[in-house]
Design a protein around this motif. Sequence first.
Motif, PDB file in Angstrom:
ATOM      1  N   GLY A   1       1.694   0.005  -0.184  1.00 10.96           N
ATOM      2  CA  GLY A   1       2.252   0.719   0.779  1.00 10.96           C
ATOM      3  C   GLY A   1       1.262   1.810   1.231  1.00 10.96           C
ATOM      4  O   GLY A   1       1.585   2.635   1.875  1.00 10.96           O
ATOM      5  N   ALA A   2      -0.017   1.550   0.908  1.00  8.92           N
ATOM      6  CA  ALA A   2      -1.147   2.496   1.085  1.00  8.92           C
ATOM      7  C   ALA A   2      -0.779   3.871   1.080  1.00  8.92           C
ATOM      8  O   ALA A   2      -0.277   4.491   2.098  1.00  8.92           O
ATOM      9  N   PRO A   3      -0.947   4.426  -0.092  1.00 11.89           N
ATOM     10  CA  PRO A   3      -0.895   5.838  -0.597  1.00 11.89           C
ATOM     11  C   PRO A   3      -1.541   6.629   0.274  1.00 11.89           C
ATOM     12  O   PRO A   3      -2.409   6.306   0.921  1.00 11.89           O
ATOM     13  N   PRO A   4      -1.082   7.920   0.457  1.00 12.68           N
ATOM     14  CA  PRO A   4      -1.404   8.831   1.598  1.00 12.68           C
ATOM     15  C   PRO A   4      -2.902   8.924   1.486  1.00 12.68           C
ATOM     16  O   PRO A   4      -3.554   9.451   2.489  1.00 12.68           O
ATOM     17  N   GLU A   5      -3.433   9.310   0.352  1.00 12.74           N
ATOM     18  CA  GLU A   5      -4.882   9.418   0.117  1.00 12.74           C
ATOM     19  C   GLU A   5      -5.814   8.194   0.318  1.00 12.74           C
ATOM     20  O   GLU A   5      -6.966   8.476   0.090  1.00 12.74           O
ATOM     21  N   ALA A   6      -5.146   7.096   0.700  1.00 16.06           N
ATOM     22  CA  ALA A   6      -5.833   5.903   0.952  1.00 16.06           C
ATOM     23  C   ALA A   6      -6.941   6.060   1.905  1.00 16.06           C
ATOM     24  O   ALA A   6      -6.357   6.670   3.013  1.00 16.06           O
ATOM     25  N   LEU A   7      -8.028   5.639   1.973  1.00 12.86           N
ATOM     26  CA  LEU A   7      -8.892   5.627   3.216  1.00 12.86           C
ATOM     27  C   LEU A   7      -8.522   4.738   4.442  1.00 12.86           C
ATOM     28  O   LEU A   7      -8.071   3.636   3.933  1.00 12.86           O
ATOM     29  N   ARG A   8      -8.704   5.220   5.305  1.00 14.76           N
ATOM     30  CA  ARG A   8      -8.379   4.392   6.679  1.00 14.76           C
ATOM     31  C   ARG A   8      -9.274   3.363   6.681  1.00 14.76           C
ATOM     32  O   ARG A   8     -10.421   3.172   6.301  1.00 14.76           O
ATOM     33  N   LEU A   9      -9.071   2.208   7.441  1.00 13.02           N
ATOM     34  CA  LEU A   9      -9.752   0.784   7.614  1.00 13.02           C
ATOM     35  C   LEU A   9     -11.028   1.295   8.037  1.00 13.02           C
ATOM     36  O   LEU A   9     -12.079   0.463   7.482  1.00 13.02           O
ATOM     37  N   GLU A  10     -11.390   2.218   9.045  1.00 15.79           N
ATOM     38  CA  GLU A  10     -12.636   2.356   9.521  1.00 15.79           C
ATOM     39  C   GLU A  10     -13.566   2.665   8.330  1.00 15.79           C
ATOM     40  O   GLU A  10     -14.783   2.636   8.578  1.00 15.79           O
ATOM     41  N   VAL A  11     -12.995   3.566   7.731  1.00 11.73           N
ATOM     42  CA  VAL A  11     -13.856   4.043   6.542  1.00 11.73           C
ATOM     43  C   VAL A  11     -14.393   3.018   5.553  1.00 11.73           C
ATOM     44  O   VAL A  11     -15.453   3.136   5.379  1.00 11.73           O
ATOM     45  N   VAL A  12     -13.335   2.087   5.224  1.00 13.50           N
ATOM     46  CA  VAL A  12     -13.461   1.162   4.353  1.00 13.50           C
ATOM     47  C   VAL A  12     -14.782   0.053   4.940  1.00 13.50           C
ATOM     48  O   VAL A  12     -15.797  -0.195   4.292  1.00 13.50           O
ATOM     49  N   GLU A  13     -14.584  -0.069   6.346  1.00 15.94           N
ATOM     50  CA  GLU A  13     -15.408  -0.888   7.079  1.00 15.94           C
ATOM     51  C   GLU A  13     -16.751  -0.187   6.925  1.00 15.94           C
ATOM     52  O   GLU A  13     -17.783  -0.992   6.872  1.00 15.94           O
TER      53      GLU A  13
ATOM     54  N   ARG B   1     -18.574  -1.670  -8.808  1.00 16.15           N
ATOM     55  CA  ARG B   1     -17.599  -0.575  -9.243  1.00 16.15           C
ATOM     56  C   ARG B   1     -17.768   0.789  -8.569  1.00 16.15           C
ATOM     57  O   ARG B   1     -16.796   1.401  -8.270  1.00 16.15           O
ATOM     58  N   GLY B   2     -18.797   1.245  -8.116  1.00 11.98           N
ATOM     59  CA  GLY B   2     -19.185   2.244  -7.475  1.00 11.98           C
ATOM     60  C   GLY B   2     -18.756   2.241  -6.066  1.00 11.98           C
ATOM     61  O   GLY B   2     -17.904   3.266  -5.630  1.00 11.98           O
ATOM     62  N   PHE B   3     -18.683   1.185  -5.428  1.00 11.80           N
ATOM     63  CA  PHE B   3     -18.192   1.092  -4.051  1.00 11.80           C
ATOM     64  C   PHE B   3     -16.753   1.015  -4.371  1.00 11.80           C
ATOM     65  O   PHE B   3     -16.094   1.767  -3.529  1.00 11.80           O
ATOM     66  N   LEU B   4     -15.910   0.556  -5.460  1.00  6.37           N
ATOM     67  CA  LEU B   4     -14.593   0.528  -5.323  1.00  6.37           C
ATOM     68  C   LEU B   4     -14.086   1.990  -5.659  1.00  6.37           C
ATOM     69  O   LEU B   4     -13.070   2.442  -5.274  1.00  6.37           O
ATOM     70  N   ARG B   5     -15.000   2.584  -6.501  1.00  7.00           N
ATOM     71  CA  ARG B   5     -14.427   3.961  -7.111  1.00  7.00           C
ATOM     72  C   ARG B   5     -14.505   4.755  -5.579  1.00  7.00           C
ATOM     73  O   ARG B   5     -14.014   5.933  -5.765  1.00  7.00           O
ATOM     74  N   ALA B   6     -15.429   4.337  -4.756  1.00  2.00           N
ATOM     75  CA  ALA B   6     -15.531   5.148  -3.561  1.00  2.00           C
ATOM     76  C   ALA B   6     -14.295   5.084  -2.712  1.00  2.00           C
ATOM     77  O   ALA B   6     -14.039   5.948  -1.846  1.00  2.00           O
ATOM     78  N   LEU B   7     -13.573   3.928  -2.807  1.00  2.00           N
ATOM     79  CA  LEU B   7     -12.414   3.631  -1.935  1.00  2.00           C
ATOM     80  C   LEU B   7     -11.266   4.018  -2.746  1.00  2.00           C
ATOM     81  O   LEU B   7     -10.258   4.246  -2.157  1.00  2.00           O
TER      82      LEU B   7
ATOM     83  N   ALA C   1     -14.438  -7.862  -2.046  1.00  3.16           N
ATOM     84  CA  ALA C   1     -13.800  -6.791  -2.565  1.00  3.16           C
ATOM     85  C   ALA C   1     -13.140  -5.854  -1.473  1.00  3.16           C
ATOM     86  O   ALA C   1     -11.967  -5.457  -1.922  1.00  3.16           O
ATOM     87  N   ARG C   2     -13.778  -5.670  -0.290  1.00  4.33           N
ATOM     88  CA  ARG C   2     -12.973  -4.985   0.689  1.00  4.33           C
ATOM     89  C   ARG C   2     -11.747  -5.356   0.915  1.00  4.33           C
ATOM     90  O   ARG C   2     -10.669  -4.920   1.145  1.00  4.33           O
ATOM     91  N   PHE C   3     -11.708  -6.801   1.218  1.00  4.04           N
ATOM     92  CA  PHE C   3     -10.167  -7.623   1.284  1.00  4.04           C
ATOM     93  C   PHE C   3      -9.409  -7.323   0.044  1.00  4.04           C
ATOM     94  O   PHE C   3      -8.211  -6.987   0.417  1.00  4.04           O
ATOM     95  N   LYS C   4      -9.930  -7.188  -1.131  1.00  3.11           N
ATOM     96  CA  LYS C   4      -9.151  -6.869  -2.253  1.00  3.11           C
ATOM     97  C   LYS C   4      -8.365  -5.544  -2.149  1.00  3.11           C
ATOM     98  O   LYS C   4      -7.317  -5.383  -2.442  1.00  3.11           O
ATOM     99  N   VAL C   5      -9.241  -4.461  -1.769  1.00  2.00           N
ATOM    100  CA  VAL C   5      -8.858  -3.238  -1.798  1.00  2.00           C
ATOM    101  C   VAL C   5      -7.632  -3.137  -0.490  1.00  2.00           C
ATOM    102  O   VAL C   5      -6.631  -2.701  -0.519  1.00  2.00           O
ATOM    103  N   LEU C   6      -7.886  -3.702   0.524  1.00  2.40           N
ATOM    104  CA  LEU C   6      -6.794  -3.649   1.636  1.00  2.40           C
ATOM    105  C   LEU C   6      -5.697  -4.246   1.218  1.00  2.40           C
ATOM    106  O   LEU C   6      -4.496  -4.063   1.572  1.00  2.40           O
TER     107      LEU C   6
END
Length: 178
Positions: free
Chosen positions: A84-96, A27-33, A72-77
């Motif tokens: 449509g990846a909202p503007p505040e969404a983190l870039r893939l490099e950050v998620v990685e 949950r913390g990981f997902l809240r960070a994303l 979870a990362r793939f679920k977020v992506l």
Amino acid sequence: MSESGTSDPSHLAHVHQLFVSEMVALRGFLRALVRERALVDDLVQDTFLTVTSRAASYQEGTNFRAWLFTIARFKVLESFRKSGAPPEALRLEVVEALTEKERDFGAVDERVDHLTACIERLAPKAKLAIEMRYQQSLRPPEIASAMRLSTGAVKVALMRARDTLRLCIERRIVSKPL
């Protein structure tokens, strides 16, 4: 496929037990994303369903958290692609980068909860300035124009609001019952 696949109830039960033990960190990981708590809840459920359906591919003795966070990362992506990846969404490099770090994401989740509560307690103008800066990504000159203040006044207001938030979070953490 591992020897103890989903047809082995004890393996599936063990995978579920591991999932539950990592739930706070997940949950913390997902809240960070992602920002929306409802979306975090949906992502936890989607991740659980995928973990259950792919339990046979988890091999005992390997890093369960890494396997879980990859799912979870793939679920977020996937969620970002669908929305449509909202503007505040983190870039893939950050998620990685976040998935590669072994961090205590439970602490992140707790601090986000405290931050949310503390923002609600800010004075209206301070709250507006914080929201404009960190939710809308506006710069101090843009905030100054919108709020009809000088840029210097906005910078001071943001500095004071950040100090107030830091102190509020620290107080909430210290006063948290054990």
